[in-house]
Design an enzyme around this catalytic site. Structure first.
Site, PDB file in Angstrom:
ATOM      1  N   ARG A 197     -11.985   4.415   1.362  1.00  0.00           N
ATOM      2  CA  ARG A 197     -11.685   3.003   1.119  1.00  0.00           C
ATOM      3  C   ARG A 197     -10.725   2.521   2.199  1.00  0.00           C
ATOM      4  NH1 ARG A 197      -7.365   0.530  -2.318  1.00  0.00           N
ATOM      5  NH2 ARG A 197      -8.024  -1.616  -2.621  1.00  0.00           N
TER       6      ARG A 197
ATOM      7  N   HIS B  21      -6.423  -6.923   2.408  1.00  0.00           N
ATOM      8  CA  HIS B  21      -5.295  -6.126   1.918  1.00  0.00           C
ATOM      9  C   HIS B  21      -4.025  -6.712   2.550  1.00  0.00           C
ATOM     10  CE1 HIS B  21      -4.294  -1.966   0.082  1.00  0.00           C
ATOM     11  NE2 HIS B  21      -3.132  -2.532   0.374  1.00  0.00           N
TER      12      HIS B  21
ATOM     13  N   GLU C 198      -5.211  -6.068  -4.951  1.00  0.00           N
ATOM     14  CA  GLU C 198      -3.976  -6.402  -5.653  1.00  0.00           C
ATOM     15  C   GLU C 198      -3.504  -7.827  -5.406  1.00  0.00           C
ATOM     16  OE1 GLU C 198      -0.966  -3.432  -5.084  1.00  0.00           O
ATOM     17  OE2 GLU C 198      -2.214  -1.873  -5.941  1.00  0.00           O
TER      18      GLU C 198
ATOM     19  N   ASN D 207      -5.948   0.050  -9.721  1.00  0.00           N
ATOM     20  CA  ASN D 207      -4.898   0.737  -8.963  1.00  0.00           C
ATOM     21  C   ASN D 207      -3.755   1.024  -9.918  1.00  0.00           C
ATOM     22  OD1 ASN D 207      -6.530   0.087  -6.801  1.00  0.00           O
ATOM     23  ND2 ASN D 207      -5.017  -1.161  -5.721  1.00  0.00           N
TER      24      ASN D 207
ATOM     25  N   TYR E 152      -0.016   3.368 -10.513  1.00  0.00           N
ATOM     26  CA  TYR E 152       1.024   4.301 -10.063  1.00  0.00           C
ATOM     27  C   TYR E 152       1.954   4.731 -11.190  1.00  0.00           C
ATOM     28  CZ  TYR E 152      -0.552   3.253  -5.374  1.00  0.00           C
ATOM     29  OH  TYR E 152      -1.338   3.128  -4.262  1.00  0.00           O
TER      30      TYR E 152
ATOM     31  N   GLU F 280      -6.781   3.228  -6.317  1.00  0.00           N
ATOM     32  CA  GLU F 280      -5.527   3.759  -5.760  1.00  0.00           C
ATOM     33  C   GLU F 280      -4.786   4.498  -6.853  1.00  0.00           C
ATOM     34  OE1 GLU F 280      -2.791   1.074  -3.807  1.00  0.00           O
ATOM     35  OE2 GLU F 280      -4.432   0.084  -2.743  1.00  0.00           O
TER      36      GLU F 280
HETATM   37  C1  PNW Z   1      -0.057  -0.779  -3.515  1.00  0.00           C
HETATM   38  N1  PNW Z   1       4.800  -2.700  -7.096  1.00  0.00           N
HETATM   39  O1  PNW Z   1       1.049  -1.591  -3.388  1.00  0.00           O
HETATM   40  C2  PNW Z   1      -0.845  -1.154  -2.300  1.00  0.00           C
HETATM   41  O2  PNW Z   1      -2.178  -1.503  -2.534  1.00  0.00           O
HETATM   42  C3  PNW Z   1      -0.666  -0.221  -1.180  1.00  0.00           C
HETATM   43  O3  PNW Z   1      -0.871  -0.914   0.027  1.00  0.00           O
HETATM   44  C4  PNW Z   1       0.682   0.442  -1.249  1.00  0.00           C
HETATM   45  O4  PNW Z   1       0.972   1.216  -0.122  1.00  0.00           O
HETATM   46  C5  PNW Z   1       0.685   1.290  -2.509  1.00  0.00           C
HETATM   47  O5  PNW Z   1       0.372   0.533  -3.649  1.00  0.00           O
HETATM   48  C6  PNW Z   1       1.994   2.023  -2.770  1.00  0.00           C
HETATM   49  O6  PNW Z   1       3.029   1.130  -3.013  1.00  0.00           O
HETATM   50  C7  PNW Z   1       1.958  -1.811  -4.357  1.00  0.00           C
HETATM   51  O7  PNW Z   1       5.850  -3.240  -6.696  1.00  0.00           O
HETATM   52  C8  PNW Z   1       3.130  -2.410  -3.962  1.00  0.00           C
HETATM   53  O8  PNW Z   1       4.641  -2.379  -8.299  1.00  0.00           O
HETATM   54  C9  PNW Z   1       4.073  -2.711  -4.883  1.00  0.00           C
HETATM   55  C10 PNW Z   1       3.840  -2.412  -6.200  1.00  0.00           C
HETATM   56  C11 PNW Z   1       2.665  -1.797  -6.608  1.00  0.00           C
HETATM   57  C12 PNW Z   1       1.729  -1.504  -5.676  1.00  0.00           C
END
Ligand code: PNW
Length: 471
Positions: free
Chosen positions: A76, A120, A165, A295, A297, A372
């Site tokens: 991707r 992006h 995002e 996505n 995290y 992601e």
């Molecule tokens: C995503 N938050 O960004 C992006 O799609 C990527 O480019 C980035 O490198 C990756 O996650 C890691 O951060 C985010 O503040 C940026 O919660 C900020 C947030 C979440 C995702």
């Protein structure tokens, strides 16, 4: 019992143009809002910029070979809009398109499925100068750009993602200002969110006009696994408000053809949403998605707060005096107890399970991809040159096991993309945060696959989840 995944499951890695390409001034590329922002003192850590990044623009064939050696079957990547249209309008720059065409061909030659994202976050600066995403015309400009890229790559790329995002583009870019272009107006943030939705709908129409019928259309959202800190009504209401601003502001129009009523109510003191024209919801939903990109995290924990605007210091989105949550006043964000990554984000795979099973219920029949997932850790090569990122292996193992549980419980998940292939420019954090499964020594641009890359390679080759140990 081995944890095994269906045949044909996509095991990929993900990147984004501005974070890895560098070559910011080459072959006619114009400036984007991230060039301007990163070159503005005080905006990124240590003044880091994407001028050189991981120099992927000059090393793409090597990076594709690395992926082939790992045995991943999907990649991707995003197309840099200002490489294709330096000012965001007008004819395409051939060299810009050629770079992505060569990349796609190289991937296909090696049996790796290209998964292309059109946006992006690198808006051409010229369009920001005309108002950026709060301006309606930006959505039409995006559709024109989408058509140009589809004309050039539609014969070889089947999987198309319009936006990555949009929450970050709208609310971090125009609300809290921690992302480019660094503006801080709550109504601009809401206008931006709507125009990003509209841009998706107009681009979907442009893509459908050009692409073959079997092409797949998607969008990747940073779906927010938001939890109330307690079961109290006030905390559950804080959860509802954040869910509306993080998730349903996009999934409402995209999946259900309308903005949620509670979102309109929560923001009524800020705007009457008259920037949403009567036909816009139909335009946004006109071409249904073929899949949804999730996505994920870390989970978000909220509670009701006594007064004042949403607390901004500790919501995990970067410090700012301005909230990225317009209309969600009197909400506190909490750190989840327990383990954290180098971003300060909690580690909790159940958030991924919750999101996947939630969207399986909210959008029955819509295939899902985890586009992601990954973690930053301060990796350093050992004396023997290897990078023993055991914590990343454990993070990935836990989240992929959660994905498997969601599959078993009926979520139609078709693929997983680890963020990221390479260490790269982590936006306002610059190069300090390393998300790659391949280490990059920025002084020499040397690539070293980390232990997690070898571990992930085993998964990609066998479709069976290996134990979370250094291979
Ligand atoms: C995503 N938050 O960004 C992006 O799609 C990527 O480019 C980035 O490198 C990756 O996650 C890691 O951060 C985010 O503040 C940026 O919660 C900020 C947030 C979440 C995702």
């Amino acid at each position: 019992m081995p944890v095994s995944f269906p045949p044909g499951f996509l095991w990929g890695t993900a990147t984004a143009a501005y974070q890895i390409e560098g070559a910011a001034q080459e072959d006619g590329r114009g400036p984007s809002i991230w060039d301007t922002f990163s070159h503005t003192p005080g905006r990124t850590r240590g003044g880091d910029t994407g001028d050189v990044a991981a120099d992927h623009y000059h090393r793409a064939p090597d990076d594709v070979r690395t992926m082939a050696e790992l045995g991943v079957n999907a990649y991707r990547f995003s197309v840099s809009w200002p490489r294709v249209q330096p000012t965001g309008r007008g004819p395409a720059v051939q060299k810009g398109l050629d770079f992505y065409r060569a990349l796609a061909d190289d991937l296909l030659d090696r049996g790796i499925t290209p998964v292309l994202t059109l946006y992006h976050w690198d808006l051409p600066q010229a369009l920001e100068d005309e108002g950026g995403w709060p301006a309606r015309d930006t959505a039409q400009r995006f559709a024109d750009y989408a058509g140009l890229v589809a004309d050039a790559l539609g014969d070889r790329v089947e999987r198309w993602t319009t936006l990555n995002e949009p929450w970050c583009s709208a609310f971090l870019g125009y609300g809290s200002g921690v992302h480019a272009p660094g503006r801080t107006d709550p109504v601009d943030a809401l206008r931006a969110a709507h125009h990003l939705n509209l841009a998706h709908g107009l681009a979907a129409h442009a893509l459908r006009a050009v692409l073959p019928g079997h092409a797949q259309l998607s969008i990747s959202l940073n779906t927010c696994a938001v939890r109330a800190r307690t079961d109290r009504d006030a905390d559950r209401d804080a959860r509802r408000r954040v869910d509306a601003l993080a998730n349903r502001v996009f999934t409402g129009p995209l999946l259900h053809g309308a903005y949620p009523e509670d979102l309109l109510d929560d923001t009524a003191h800020l705007t009457d949403w008259s920037f949403v024209h009567a036909d816009d919801p139909a335009t946004i939903a006109r071409h249904p998605l073929d899949s949804l990109g999730v996505n994920y995290y870390a989970p978000t924990v909220v509670s009701a707060a006594a007064g004042g605007p949403a607390s901004t210091a500790d919501d995990g989105h970067g410090a700012s005096a301005h909230s990225p949550w317009p209309g969600a006043d009197r909400v506190s964000f909490h750190q989840q107890p327990g383990e954290r990554t180098d971003m300060g984000w909690g580690v909790d795979p159940t958030g991924l399970y919750d999101l996947l099973t939630h969207y399986a219920r909210e959008a029955p029949g819509l295939p899902l991809f985890v586009t992601e997932n990954g973690a930053a850790y301060p990796d350093r090569p050992a004396a023997d040159g290897t990078v023993h990122d055991v914590r990343r292996i454990r993070y990935l193992h836990g989240h992929i096991a959660a994905l498997h549980r969601a599959l078993a419980d009926g979520a139609d998940v078709r693929g997983y993309f680890v963020w990221s292939l390479l260490d790269n420019f982590e936006w306002s954090y610059g190069y300090a945060k390393r998300f790659g499964i391949v280490h990059v020594d920025y002084a020499t641009q040397t690539r070293t696959p980390k232990a997690s890359a070898r571990w992930y390679a085993r998964l990609a080759r066998t479709g069976v989840l290996p134990d979370p140990v250094v291979p």
